[in-house]
Design an enzyme around this catalytic site. Structure first.
Site, PDB file in Angstrom:
ATOM      1  N   LYS A 251       0.796  -1.226   0.000  1.00  0.00           N
ATOM      2  CA  LYS A 251       0.000   0.000   0.000  1.00  0.00           C
ATOM      3  C   LYS A 251       0.835   1.286   0.000  1.00  0.00           C
ATOM      4  O   LYS A 251       0.492   2.238  -0.666  1.00  0.00           O
ATOM      5  CB  LYS A 251      -0.929  -0.013   1.205  1.00  0.00           C
ATOM      6  CG  LYS A 251      -1.997  -1.101   1.050  1.00  0.00           C
ATOM      7  CD  LYS A 251      -3.327  -0.693   1.589  1.00  0.00           C
ATOM      8  CE  LYS A 251      -3.518  -1.155   2.990  1.00  0.00           C
ATOM      9  NZ  LYS A 251      -4.912  -1.268   3.365  1.00  0.00           N
TER      10      LYS A 251
ATOM     11  N   GLU B 253      -2.252  -1.242   9.694  1.00  0.00           N
ATOM     12  CA  GLU B 253      -1.613  -0.367   8.696  1.00  0.00           C
ATOM     13  C   GLU B 253      -2.487   0.855   8.401  1.00  0.00           C
ATOM     14  O   GLU B 253      -1.966   1.934   8.127  1.00  0.00           O
ATOM     15  CB  GLU B 253      -1.308  -1.154   7.415  1.00  0.00           C
ATOM     16  CG  GLU B 253      -0.166  -2.146   7.625  1.00  0.00           C
ATOM     17  CD  GLU B 253       0.130  -2.986   6.395  1.00  0.00           C
ATOM     18  OE1 GLU B 253       0.104  -2.461   5.269  1.00  0.00           O
ATOM     19  OE2 GLU B 253       0.400  -4.189   6.559  1.00  0.00           O
TER      20      GLU B 253
ATOM     21  N   HIS C 193      -1.920   5.448   9.413  1.00  0.00           N
ATOM     22  CA  HIS C 193      -2.095   6.663   8.592  1.00  0.00           C
ATOM     23  C   HIS C 193      -2.772   7.798   9.363  1.00  0.00           C
ATOM     24  O   HIS C 193      -2.830   8.930   8.865  1.00  0.00           O
ATOM     25  CB  HIS C 193      -2.962   6.352   7.360  1.00  0.00           C
ATOM     26  CG  HIS C 193      -2.261   5.556   6.317  1.00  0.00           C
ATOM     27  ND1 HIS C 193      -1.469   6.137   5.345  1.00  0.00           N
ATOM     28  CD2 HIS C 193      -2.217   4.234   6.072  1.00  0.00           C
ATOM     29  CE1 HIS C 193      -0.984   5.195   4.558  1.00  0.00           C
ATOM     30  NE2 HIS C 193      -1.423   4.031   4.980  1.00  0.00           N
TER      31      HIS C 193
HETATM   32  P1  NAD Z   1      -3.478 -10.486   8.553  1.00  0.00           P
HETATM   33  O1  NAD Z   1      -2.983  -9.777   9.748  1.00  0.00           O
HETATM   34  O2  NAD Z   1      -4.886 -10.978   8.555  1.00  0.00           O
HETATM   35  O3  NAD Z   1      -2.553 -11.750   8.265  1.00  0.00           O
HETATM   36  C1  NAD Z   1      -1.163 -11.670   8.167  1.00  0.00           C
HETATM   37  C2  NAD Z   1      -0.589 -13.086   8.013  1.00  0.00           C
HETATM   38  O4  NAD Z   1       0.819 -12.980   7.808  1.00  0.00           O
HETATM   39  C3  NAD Z   1      -0.781 -13.990   9.242  1.00  0.00           C
HETATM   40  O5  NAD Z   1      -1.127 -15.298   8.806  1.00  0.00           O
HETATM   41  C4  NAD Z   1       0.616 -14.027   9.869  1.00  0.00           C
HETATM   42  O6  NAD Z   1       0.865 -15.244  10.583  1.00  0.00           O
HETATM   43  C5  NAD Z   1       1.494 -13.925   8.635  1.00  0.00           C
HETATM   44  N1  NAD Z   1       2.843 -13.447   8.927  1.00  0.00           N
HETATM   45  C6  NAD Z   1       3.207 -12.392   9.703  1.00  0.00           C
HETATM   46  N2  NAD Z   1       4.555 -12.294   9.761  1.00  0.00           N
HETATM   47  C7  NAD Z   1       5.035 -13.327   9.013  1.00  0.00           C
HETATM   48  C8  NAD Z   1       6.350 -13.782   8.697  1.00  0.00           C
HETATM   49  N3  NAD Z   1       7.424 -13.167   9.154  1.00  0.00           N
HETATM   50  N4  NAD Z   1       6.482 -14.873   7.912  1.00  0.00           N
HETATM   51  C9  NAD Z   1       5.389 -15.530   7.421  1.00  0.00           C
HETATM   52  N5  NAD Z   1       4.127 -15.127   7.691  1.00  0.00           N
HETATM   53  C10 NAD Z   1       3.967 -14.057   8.471  1.00  0.00           C
HETATM   54  O7  NAD Z   1      -3.183  -9.585   7.259  1.00  0.00           O
HETATM   55  P2  NAD Z   1      -4.225  -9.031   6.172  1.00  0.00           P
HETATM   56  O8  NAD Z   1      -5.183  -8.124   6.877  1.00  0.00           O
HETATM   57  O9  NAD Z   1      -4.719 -10.177   5.357  1.00  0.00           O
HETATM   58  O10 NAD Z   1      -3.301  -8.062   5.261  1.00  0.00           O
HETATM   59  C11 NAD Z   1      -2.215  -8.498   4.492  1.00  0.00           C
HETATM   60  C12 NAD Z   1      -1.624  -7.321   3.716  1.00  0.00           C
HETATM   61  O11 NAD Z   1      -2.497  -6.942   2.662  1.00  0.00           O
HETATM   62  C13 NAD Z   1      -1.414  -6.060   4.554  1.00  0.00           C
HETATM   63  O12 NAD Z   1      -0.110  -5.578   4.345  1.00  0.00           O
HETATM   64  C14 NAD Z   1      -2.427  -5.090   4.012  1.00  0.00           C
HETATM   65  O13 NAD Z   1      -2.023  -3.750   4.076  1.00  0.00           O
HETATM   66  C15 NAD Z   1      -2.531  -5.531   2.564  1.00  0.00           C
HETATM   67  N6  NAD Z   1      -3.783  -5.072   1.943  1.00  0.00           N
HETATM   68  C16 NAD Z   1      -3.718  -4.443   0.741  1.00  0.00           C
HETATM   69  C17 NAD Z   1      -4.864  -3.951   0.125  1.00  0.00           C
HETATM   70  C18 NAD Z   1      -4.790  -3.294  -1.221  1.00  0.00           C
HETATM   71  O14 NAD Z   1      -5.850  -2.949  -1.770  1.00  0.00           O
HETATM   72  N7  NAD Z   1      -3.650  -3.063  -1.814  1.00  0.00           N
HETATM   73  C19 NAD Z   1      -6.103  -4.111   0.757  1.00  0.00           C
HETATM   74  C20 NAD Z   1      -6.153  -4.769   1.965  1.00  0.00           C
HETATM   75  C21 NAD Z   1      -4.985  -5.250   2.554  1.00  0.00           C
END
Ligand code: NAD
Length: 330
Positions: A123, A193, A197
């Protein structure tokens, strides 16, 4: 790389988006979900993993590493998975906490000697800038890395790039998103995240918040986060694509963490001047019934497929959602 028909796909991060991604892939014929990693473990099966069983294991035991018989517990899950699995491409559904995490993961891929396609839904502008610094290394390593390929940045940035074609000159790209989720725990990283902001917060502060602190903060706001002038990579992506300068792009939105209904319709407005001198605005609005997960994971796999097509042609390096068309995954 596997046959042209079936791509072996891995998912790093098995939280809200990672789990949704497995459901998006389940009915697809062109992609097989074979690997995943979370913070405490990984799972790999070359003939494919089962989403329901994997998700149930993650919820009941806290890691996909407990999945029988394909899971392994590990504190170095990404590294170990890379050493074990035969995967053509990965969706990086990882938290970018700290803000350097995704670039560090990319370096890990480079160091491992792995070749293939990576896609992220990053993002922040500064996070994409870190990847730009290693674009040559990615290219030399034989990795095709598609960045900013979620919803915003991602789907909406790409829509802006297409809409810009009507104009001689672009004046403004304005992205406004509405996200509704039933509970914040389903998307912990996304919500942390977003909190980063808000005025008075930053990425390190949001990362350091305990779940109880996030909960208490959301209690104060009735579960609503209102975000303005966010540091979002849509700006640098549209600049790199030569469409407008980054200061012409604004991103903001409202997130309701207690209601799956969107608080407002997600849209991107592209204002410009045509060759005849007319000033106009195109608006692209997402259907209110589409979830964040659908609008992030769908495009991510569309760009992964586009990345495979580049990779097969020997085209490696870093690409963004604003310069490549996603391919539709069947
Ligand atoms: P979440 O918190 O639900 O899940 C994160 C996962 O990552 C968990 O399973 C955790 O165990 C794992 N993890 C954490 N550290 C780790 C490591 N070192 N090694 C391996 N696995 C690890 O996350 P989420 O809410 O699904 O979000 C994921 C990402 O997607 C975020 O960075 C978020 O900003 C991004 N996102 C982007 C958009 C977009 O439109 N571009 C929209 C929503 C979310």
């Amino acid at each position: 790389m596997s046959t042209n028909q079936t791509m072996k796909v891995g998912i790093l991060g098995f939280g809200g988006l990672g789990q949704a991604a497995t459901k998006v892939l389940a009915p697809k014929q062109e992609m097989d979900w074979v690997a995943a990693a979370d913070l405490k473990g990984y799972a790999y099966c070359e003939t494919g993993l089962e989403p329901q069983k994997a998700i149930a294991t993650y919820h009941q035991q806290g890691s996909i590493g407990y999945l029988e018989p394909h899971g392994t517990l590990s504190n170095h899950s990404i590294k170990n998975l890379l050493e074990t699995a035969q995967v053509d491409g990965y969706f990086l559904a990882l938290p970018n906490l700290p803000n350097t995490f995704m670039a560090d993961v990319a370096r890990q891929f480079i160091a491992s000697g792995w070749k293939g396609v990576l896609v992220d839904a990053l993002k922040r502008t500064s996070a994409v800038e870190q990847l730009l610094q290693i674009r040559r290394e990615l290219e030399t390593a034989g990795i095709t890395y598609m960045t900013g390929c979620g919803a915003t940045p991602g789907l909406l940035t790409a829509a802006a790039a297409v809409a810009a074609q009507s104009y001689h000159e672009i004046h403004q790209v304005k992205i406004t998103f509405g996200v509704g989720i039933a509970n914040w725990e389903a998307y912990r990283a996304t919500i942390r995240e977003d909190i980063a902001h808000l005025p008075g917060f930053n990425v390190d502060k949001a990362k350091a918040m305990s779940d109880a602190e996030v909960e208490a903060f959301l209690d104060q706001t009735n579960g609503i986060l209102t975000l303005e002038n966010m540091e979002h990579a849509d700006d640098i992506m549209l600049e790199l694509a030569g469409i407008c300068s980054r200061d012409q792009v604004t991103v903001g939105g409202v997130v309701d963490t207690r209601n799956p209904k969107k608080p407002l319709s997600t849209n991107v407005q592209i204002t410009g001047r045509t060759f005849e001198g007319k000033i106009s605005t195109h608006t692209f609005t997402l259907g209110d019934e589409t979830s964040m997960a659908a609008n992030v994971c769908g495009p991510a796999f569309g760009y992964l497929k586009a990345g495979f097509s580049l990779h097969r042609r020997g085209i490696h390096g870093l690409f963004t959602a604003a310069e490549i068309m996603p391919h539709f995954v069947r």
